[in-house]
Motif scaffolding. Sequence first.
Motif, mmCIF file in Angstrom:
data_model
loop_
_atom_site.group_PDB
_atom_site.id
_atom_site.type_symbol
_atom_site.label_atom_id
_atom_site.label_comp_id
_atom_site.label_asym_id
_atom_site.label_seq_id
_atom_site.Cartn_x
_atom_site.Cartn_y
_atom_site.Cartn_z
ATOM 1 N N ALA A 114 -5.228 3.009 4.415
ATOM 2 C CA ALA A 114 -4.932 1.576 4.465
ATOM 3 C C ALA A 114 -3.660 1.287 5.248
ATOM 4 O O ALA A 114 -3.551 0.246 5.906
ATOM 5 C CB ALA A 114 -4.825 1.008 3.055
ATOM 6 N N SER A 136 -8.893 -4.662 -5.730
ATOM 7 C CA SER A 136 -7.781 -3.722 -5.844
ATOM 8 C C SER A 136 -7.547 -3.287 -7.281
ATOM 9 O O SER A 136 -7.373 -2.095 -7.562
ATOM 10 C CB SER A 136 -6.503 -4.353 -5.278
ATOM 11 N N GLN A 196 0.834 -1.197 0.000
ATOM 12 C CA GLN A 196 0.000 0.000 0.000
ATOM 13 C C GLN A 196 0.870 1.249 0.000
ATOM 14 O O GLN A 196 0.548 2.241 -0.648
ATOM 15 C CB GLN A 196 -0.917 0.014 1.226
ATOM 16 N N GLN A 237 2.069 1.696 -3.487
ATOM 17 C CA GLN A 237 1.001 2.208 -4.329
ATOM 18 C C GLN A 237 0.750 3.687 -4.044
ATOM 19 O O GLN A 237 0.512 4.487 -4.966
ATOM 20 C CB GLN A 237 -0.283 1.409 -4.089
ATOM 21 N N ASN A 252 -5.035 4.794 0.141
ATOM 22 C CA ASN A 252 -3.857 4.012 0.518
ATOM 23 C C ASN A 252 -3.236 4.519 1.807
ATOM 24 O O ASN A 252 -2.691 3.741 2.593
ATOM 25 C CB ASN A 252 -2.829 4.035 -0.613
ATOM 26 N N SER A 272 -9.115 -3.443 3.297
ATOM 27 C CA SER A 272 -7.915 -3.699 4.105
ATOM 28 C C SER A 272 -8.092 -4.857 5.072
ATOM 29 O O SER A 272 -7.115 -5.471 5.500
ATOM 30 C CB SER A 272 -7.521 -2.438 4.887
#
Length: 447
Positions: free
Chosen positions: A288, A254, A162, A165, A285, A347
């Motif tokens: 997350a 995702s 995460q 990302q 993110n 998550s």
Amino acid sequence: MSVPAAPPGQPRKAATAAWIGSALEYYDFFIYGSAAALIFPTVFFDESDPATATLLSLATFGVAYAARPIGALFLGHFGDRLGRKKIMVFTLILMGLSTFLIGCLPTRDQVGTLAPVLLVVCRVLQGISAAGEQASANSMTLEHAPEDRRGFFTSFTLSGTQGGQLLATLVFIPIAALPEDQLLSWGWRVPFWMSIAVAVVGYVIRRTLDETPAFTRQQTASEGVAKLPLAVLMREHWADVLRVIAGALVASVSTIFTVWALAYGTSESVGLSRSSMLWVGALANLVALAAIPLWATLSDRVGRRPVFLIGAAGSAVMMFVYLWAISTGAYPLVLVLGIVTFGVVYSAANGIWPSFYGEMFSTRVRLSGMAIGTQIGFAVAGFAVTFAAQIAGPDGDDWFAVALFTAALCVPPVLAALTARETHKVPTELLGVRAADATHDRERVAA
């Protein structure tokens, strides 16, 4: 004979290395997703037919997922024979190199159809690397972790993805804001060139890790490491491999959220800007990063199954809500529901699958079992973006069909969790042990 204790601080060091390595590696992996949605249809494909160009570009995103099962067979084999550490170093270097090369590729205007062919080759190398990255990092952290905190420590691998990302999204926000001519000429290449740092930093970090106590003990045990891990895996753990394949389909949430929803939100039918949609992913993110270890800690207390079920079933519902919000074009609604869908609900499944899947297998085949099972499931998830682009119709705006498709892909993960064993209280040495051998092994561990 008991498992040798990990050196002081090694569990934390392993988790940190997994986090940083996964973040760096998945930065590479996800900048491709952003570029496939926003840049590559114009740079590498025939822009006279935008719909087809977008479809082909998204298909190249899925190519890496098709390569993953093949990479998993080889990297899983060597990871269970040679150790987790060697695979972790190899996969990071391969990802950094292949991503850097994407930034050096000629465009369609320069070399014609050779350009997308070279793009696919680099994408395949990315997929092979990713096939072994998470499985080796998860095995490393799980086998180093204290028994009552395996969920928490293994979640660092997914927190790292995460983080990668998030970094990829943040890098692309200023890139996407460049003037069109600069963006399509040199701007899109910069994030890919930056990946050369991945190989250097990742190599330094992972070279300092010790091999896990569980694998070290397996090397000296009477049965030793498996000469053919795949044969042992299929003989003793075939049902768990099927569960992991089914469970890994939840990753479709995702890929749909990250790639298809991004393309949909910035399409003419909705009209949201590239930067605004990228900020949805960035903030989701960011949330997350906090949610994943919290869900993982909860799984250490109440079990893996209930937490995974919350994530899988909840994501199926929330994707309808999120894609509907995009269709309205109301950005505040899109932002809030994007954060809830991906940052919080998804998550729950994403944060605990490393421990949930890894605990299904014994040390002899753990890396193979996780790599092969997850990568077959992830291959379907990768091409979910391509299927979604087709399901969305000629105008690409049938969000309800895409949400229904995504929800259907969440059903197998729910069934996998319902049929799986609960393992959060099983001693590490007894994970993956067949019931017939449990009593004998429990006595051996106690000795």
